[in-house]
Scaffold this motif. Structure first.
Motif, PDB file in Angstrom:
ATOM      1  N   ALA A  47      10.440   0.308  -7.182  1.00  0.00           N
ATOM      2  CA  ALA A  47       9.265   0.123  -6.383  1.00  0.00           C
ATOM      3  C   ALA A  47       9.662  -1.088  -5.415  1.00  0.00           C
ATOM      4  O   ALA A  47       9.245  -1.236  -4.294  1.00  0.00           O
ATOM      5  N   ALA A  48      10.372  -2.175  -6.107  1.00  0.00           N
ATOM      6  CA  ALA A  48      10.834  -3.434  -5.363  1.00  0.00           C
ATOM      7  C   ALA A  48      11.676  -3.049  -4.298  1.00  0.00           C
ATOM      8  O   ALA A  48      11.963  -3.713  -3.161  1.00  0.00           O
ATOM      9  N   THR A  49      12.431  -2.132  -4.392  1.00  0.00           N
ATOM     10  CA  THR A  49      13.608  -1.815  -3.686  1.00  0.00           C
ATOM     11  C   THR A  49      13.338  -0.540  -2.721  1.00  0.00           C
ATOM     12  O   THR A  49      14.004  -0.404  -1.704  1.00  0.00           O
ATOM     13  N   ALA A  50      13.010   0.443  -3.399  1.00  0.00           N
ATOM     14  CA  ALA A  50      13.085   1.861  -2.789  1.00  0.00           C
ATOM     15  C   ALA A  50      12.070   1.964  -1.649  1.00  0.00           C
ATOM     16  O   ALA A  50      10.971   1.542  -1.529  1.00  0.00           O
ATOM     17  N   PRO A  51      12.600   2.618  -0.284  1.00  0.00           N
ATOM     18  CA  PRO A  51      11.369   2.950   0.540  1.00  0.00           C
ATOM     19  C   PRO A  51      10.332   3.768   0.175  1.00  0.00           C
ATOM     20  O   PRO A  51      10.615   4.576  -0.954  1.00  0.00           O
ATOM     21  N   GLU A  52       9.276   3.504   0.976  1.00  0.00           N
ATOM     22  CA  GLU A  52       7.941   4.402   0.414  1.00  0.00           C
ATOM     23  C   GLU A  52       8.488   5.906   0.734  1.00  0.00           C
ATOM     24  O   GLU A  52       8.683   6.210   1.883  1.00  0.00           O
ATOM     25  N   VAL A  53       8.075   6.847  -0.150  1.00  0.00           N
ATOM     26  CA  VAL A  53       8.269   8.252   0.059  1.00  0.00           C
ATOM     27  C   VAL A  53       7.148   9.029  -0.108  1.00  0.00           C
ATOM     28  O   VAL A  53       6.356   8.883  -0.945  1.00  0.00           O
ATOM     29  N   ARG A  54       6.704   9.527   0.921  1.00  0.00           N
ATOM     30  CA  ARG A  54       5.446  10.338   0.880  1.00  0.00           C
ATOM     31  C   ARG A  54       5.788  12.099   0.731  1.00  0.00           C
ATOM     32  O   ARG A  54       6.545  12.325   1.686  1.00  0.00           O
ATOM     33  N   ALA A  55       5.078  12.577  -0.384  1.00  0.00           N
ATOM     34  CA  ALA A  55       5.170  14.020  -0.657  1.00  0.00           C
ATOM     35  C   ALA A  55       4.178  14.643   0.076  1.00  0.00           C
ATOM     36  O   ALA A  55       3.054  14.420  -0.340  1.00  0.00           O
ATOM     37  N   TYR A 382      14.340  12.969  -5.116  1.00  0.00           N
ATOM     38  CA  TYR A 382      15.500  13.495  -4.551  1.00  0.00           C
ATOM     39  C   TYR A 382      15.616  12.678  -3.143  1.00  0.00           C
ATOM     40  O   TYR A 382      16.478  11.983  -2.719  1.00  0.00           O
ATOM     41  N   ASN A 383      14.388  12.866  -2.533  1.00  0.00           N
ATOM     42  CA  ASN A 383      14.445  12.356  -1.023  1.00  0.00           C
ATOM     43  C   ASN A 383      14.634  10.889  -0.926  1.00  0.00           C
ATOM     44  O   ASN A 383      15.180  10.616   0.029  1.00  0.00           O
ATOM     45  N   ALA A 384      14.090  10.164  -2.004  1.00  0.00           N
ATOM     46  CA  ALA A 384      14.033   8.727  -1.693  1.00  0.00           C
ATOM     47  C   ALA A 384      15.707   8.312  -2.273  1.00  0.00           C
ATOM     48  O   ALA A 384      16.103   7.284  -1.561  1.00  0.00           O
ATOM     49  N   CYS A 385      16.357   8.962  -3.222  1.00  0.00           N
ATOM     50  CA  CYS A 385      17.774   8.907  -3.584  1.00  0.00           C
ATOM     51  C   CYS A 385      18.334   9.049  -2.339  1.00  0.00           C
ATOM     52  O   CYS A 385      19.575   8.328  -2.296  1.00  0.00           O
ATOM     53  N   THR A 386      18.006  10.170  -1.634  1.00  0.00           N
ATOM     54  CA  THR A 386      18.765  10.618  -0.415  1.00  0.00           C
ATOM     55  C   THR A 386      18.896   9.338   0.489  1.00  0.00           C
ATOM     56  O   THR A 386      19.781   8.938   1.246  1.00  0.00           O
ATOM     57  N   SER A 387      17.622   8.981   1.137  1.00  0.00           N
ATOM     58  CA  SER A 387      17.216   7.733   1.837  1.00  0.00           C
ATOM     59  C   SER A 387      18.079   6.600   1.519  1.00  0.00           C
ATOM     60  O   SER A 387      18.794   5.993   2.424  1.00  0.00           O
ATOM     61  N   GLU A 408      13.603  21.622   3.002  1.00  0.00           N
ATOM     62  CA  GLU A 408      12.843  20.701   3.647  1.00  0.00           C
ATOM     63  C   GLU A 408      13.917  19.231   3.373  1.00  0.00           C
ATOM     64  O   GLU A 408      13.860  18.295   4.141  1.00  0.00           O
ATOM     65  N   SER A 409      14.472  19.193   2.039  1.00  0.00           N
ATOM     66  CA  SER A 409      15.196  18.074   1.599  1.00  0.00           C
ATOM     67  C   SER A 409      16.351  17.915   2.704  1.00  0.00           C
ATOM     68  O   SER A 409      16.804  16.956   3.098  1.00  0.00           O
ATOM     69  N   ALA A 410      17.106  19.177   2.968  1.00  0.00           N
ATOM     70  CA  ALA A 410      18.275  19.389   3.649  1.00  0.00           C
ATOM     71  C   ALA A 410      18.128  18.859   5.288  1.00  0.00           C
ATOM     72  O   ALA A 410      18.769  18.231   5.769  1.00  0.00           O
ATOM     73  N   LYS A 411      16.650  19.468   5.642  1.00  0.00           N
ATOM     74  CA  LYS A 411      16.370  18.862   7.020  1.00  0.00           C
ATOM     75  C   LYS A 411      16.103  17.386   7.311  1.00  0.00           C
ATOM     76  O   LYS A 411      16.410  16.882   8.230  1.00  0.00           O
ATOM     77  N   LEU A 412      15.280  16.994   6.219  1.00  0.00           N
ATOM     78  CA  LEU A 412      15.120  15.475   6.006  1.00  0.00           C
ATOM     79  C   LEU A 412      16.313  14.824   6.049  1.00  0.00           C
ATOM     80  O   LEU A 412      16.576  13.764   7.077  1.00  0.00           O
ATOM     81  N   ALA A 413      17.364  15.152   5.335  1.00  0.00           N
ATOM     82  CA  ALA A 413      18.641  14.402   5.179  1.00  0.00           C
ATOM     83  C   ALA A 413      19.353  14.601   6.529  1.00  0.00           C
ATOM     84  O   ALA A 413      19.951  13.421   7.027  1.00  0.00           O
ATOM     85  N   ALA A 414      19.357  15.769   7.333  1.00  0.00           N
ATOM     86  CA  ALA A 414      20.249  15.792   8.402  1.00  0.00           C
ATOM     87  C   ALA A 414      19.374  14.934   9.571  1.00  0.00           C
ATOM     88  O   ALA A 414      20.140  14.458  10.471  1.00  0.00           O
ATOM     89  N   GLY A 415      18.206  14.926   9.672  1.00  0.00           N
ATOM     90  CA  GLY A 415      17.467  14.254  10.640  1.00  0.00           C
ATOM     91  C   GLY A 415      17.800  12.548  10.339  1.00  0.00           C
ATOM     92  O   GLY A 415      17.909  11.857  11.322  1.00  0.00           O
ATOM     93  N   LYS A 416      17.765  12.144   8.929  1.00  0.00           N
ATOM     94  CA  LYS A 416      17.884  10.837   8.786  1.00  0.00           C
ATOM     95  C   LYS A 416      19.344  10.365   9.031  1.00  0.00           C
ATOM     96  O   LYS A 416      19.649   9.377   9.666  1.00  0.00           O
ATOM     97  N   ALA A 417      20.271  11.321   8.948  1.00  0.00           N
ATOM     98  CA  ALA A 417      21.696  11.017   9.183  1.00  0.00           C
ATOM     99  C   ALA A 417      21.890  10.859  10.660  1.00  0.00           C
ATOM    100  O   ALA A 417      22.777   9.905  11.349  1.00  0.00           O
ATOM    101  N   GLU A 418      21.069  11.731  11.458  1.00  0.00           N
ATOM    102  CA  GLU A 418      21.545  11.566  12.963  1.00  0.00           C
ATOM    103  C   GLU A 418      20.701  10.231  13.378  1.00  0.00           C
ATOM    104  O   GLU A 418      20.942   9.602  14.222  1.00  0.00           O
ATOM    105  N   GLU A 419      19.745  10.114  12.777  1.00  0.00           N
ATOM    106  CA  GLU A 419      18.931   8.741  12.985  1.00  0.00           C
ATOM    107  C   GLU A 419      19.772   7.440  12.728  1.00  0.00           C
ATOM    108  O   GLU A 419      19.903   6.581  13.622  1.00  0.00           O
TER     109      GLU A 419
END
Length: 501
Positions: A47-55, A382-387, A408-419
């Motif tokens: 919790a101290a390090t990971a970004p907030e992840v909303r499911a 999974y998405n938090a580890c990805t981020s 959903e995880s793939a689209k999130l990761a692809a969008g984050k990579a582009e960002e």
């Protein structure tokens, strides 16, 4: 023939969809589907390090950016496949998604009659023409090469995995090592650039009983820091403060001199494989297993990290299983230590495949399951580890292989990579992967969006690959919704081609 296939597909997909919805309902019955999105809470370390992840309350999406490609465009996705290939894929997916057929197949493969040739030979022939051809690359390097050539034409790479099961002694370990080496050394014979990784199983090059012993000792030291392990070399931490230790209830006996020699031999086998991969510029992808032996496996992986991932392009990739509650805290612990030691973290991120085994073992020991109880929590993890890893990839500090069938995880990761400005192809440090025969529309959609994508390619004699195929049949029950989406897209494209009116 095509019309009959389409008609059957139309009826069958309705039943698959219904089954998938029922399965999801059973898995998520303990949550309120109408509740607002929630924030997944981790241990204090995470919790101290990971970004907030909303499911998202239904499918675990995380405020995903717009899709980088239209995955519903069946015509565009399957433009490189022939009509015959589409029909074959549709037929095989319908077979594996039909629970009565899958149950019958597993019973036949596990039958004691498999010991007798008159029963075994026709079964193997049927399997090779259906499940084997759909999920596997072939029985040998020559057949795998044909599969790779076809994939290469579609813009896909391959991850070679010669199917080997757990070793029980050093003789079996040495035999498995020879087969792994043959696989790695044969890659120059395959289409240039078509292979992204070769898979390695630590359980195939180190006796399973020794991995269990080492894991017990590592867990005990984790709980009792003063406990000394004279054989232990410097490595990244394999456990986090929140990691469960219920497997080890009392102080284990130290390794015997014979066991210490076997540990050294296992490490030498792994390093020999690393040198072979280095010689042909082929990274090694080390699989994860169940928690009873995973601490020892991670110890071996991190020892290889220190030798082959320090101050250079990483050669060895480990695996994080996001369905485990301590996966994000362990990732944070290891990546922080890697940063201090100048080691490039290289990881494959998966959800996990031992849910039933993990829950049953924990229950037998009177402990809570180490696996997330809700699928949305697994998605969020999974998405938090990805981020977390993508941030490191963008700074050139890590490499990541995202193995997922979740759109959903793939689209999130692809969008984050582009960002983050991560390059899509070339030396970007980011790749995607799916199993051969599964989520092909996702694989092809990511390729068309410009990302580097590989297919996991088990190969070997049918009888050697049989345990893998049985696992695929069993695991596919939990992926019926994803299978349905591929079936629906295949059916749509076939209908467009054959019945355009």
């Amino acid at each position: 023939m095509a019309s009959r296939v389409l008609s059957f597909a139309s009826r069958r997909t309705c039943r698959v969809w219904s089954s998938a919805r029922c399965q999801e309902s059973r898995y998520t019955s303990s949550r309120n589907l109408n509740s607002p999105s929630k924030t997944l809470q981790y241990s204090s370390v995470a919790a101290a390090t990971a970004p907030e992840v909303r499911a998202d309350s239904v499918n675990g999406a995380i405020n995903a950016p717009p899709a980088v490609h239209d995955f519903e465009d069946a015509e565009g996705l399957f433009s490189g496949l022939t009509t015959g290939e589409l029909i074959t894929s549709l037929f095989n997916l319908l077979l594996v998604s039909c629970e009565p057929v899958a149950d019958l197949g597993m019973k036949a493969l596990k039958s004691p009659l498999m010991e007798y040739a008159p029963y075994r030979v026709p079964i193997f022939k049927a399997v090779k023409r259906t499940a084997f051809s759909h999920f596997c690359a072939g029985e040998n390097v020559a057949e795998a090469s044909d599969t790779l050539n076809r994939m290469w034409a579609l813009g896909l790479k391959g991850i070679l995995d010669y199917s080997l099961e757990d070793a029980v002694n050093n003789t079996a370990c040495d035999a498995n090592l020879r087969q792994f080496l043959t696989t790695v050394q044969s890659t120059p014979l395959l289409p240039p650039g078509s292979i992204s990784f070769a898979c390695v199983k630590i359980t195939a090059i180190c006796p399973l009983a020794l991995l269990e012993r080492i894991s017990h000792l590592l867990r005990w030291q984790h709980s009792h820091p003063a406990f000394r392990l004279p054989w232990k070399a410097e490595a990244l931490p394999v456990l986090a403060p929140s990691s469960p230790t219920y497997h080890t209830c009392s102080e284990p006996e130290p390794l015997s001199p014979t066991e210490e020699n076997d540990l050294i031999s296992a490490e030498q086998r792994l390093f020999q494989l690393c040198r072979a991969g280095e010689a042909v510029s082929l990274p090694l992808l080390v699989d994860a297993e169940y928690t009873a032996v995973q601490p020892a496996i991670d110890y071996f992986i991190y020892r290889a990290f220190a030798e082959y991932n320090k101050g250079r392009e990483p050669l060895v990739y480990g695996t994080i299983q996001a369905y485990l509650k301590d996966s994000l805290p362990r990732l944070i612990e290891a990546s922080e230590a890697a940063k201090k030691q100048g080691i490039s973290m290289a990881l494959k991120l998966v959800r996990g495949a031992y849910i039933t085994r993990e829950s049953a073992e924990a229950k037998s020991l009177g402990a809570p399951s180490p696996v997330h109880s809700l699928i949305t929590d697994t998605h969020s993890c999974y998405n938090a580890c990805t981020s977390l890893m993508l941030e490191k990839v963008s700074k050139g500090k890590a490499s990541l292989l995202l193995a997922t069938h979740n759109f959903e995880s793939a689209k999130l990761a692809a969008g984050k990579a582009e960002e983050l400005g991560i390059m899509k192809r070339g030396q970007s440090g980011l790749q995607f992967a799916q199993l051969k025969g599964m989520s092909d529309s996702l694989s092809l959609g990511l390729v068309k969006a410009g990302f580097e994508v590989s297919k996991y390619l088990p190969f070997g004699p049918v009888e050697s690959v049989m345990p893998y195929l049985i696992r695929r049949a069993e695991e596919n029950r939990g992926m019926l919704a994803a299978t349905f989406m591929d079936i629906e897209r295949l059916r749509t494209e076939l209908k467009r081609r054959i019945l355009p009116f």
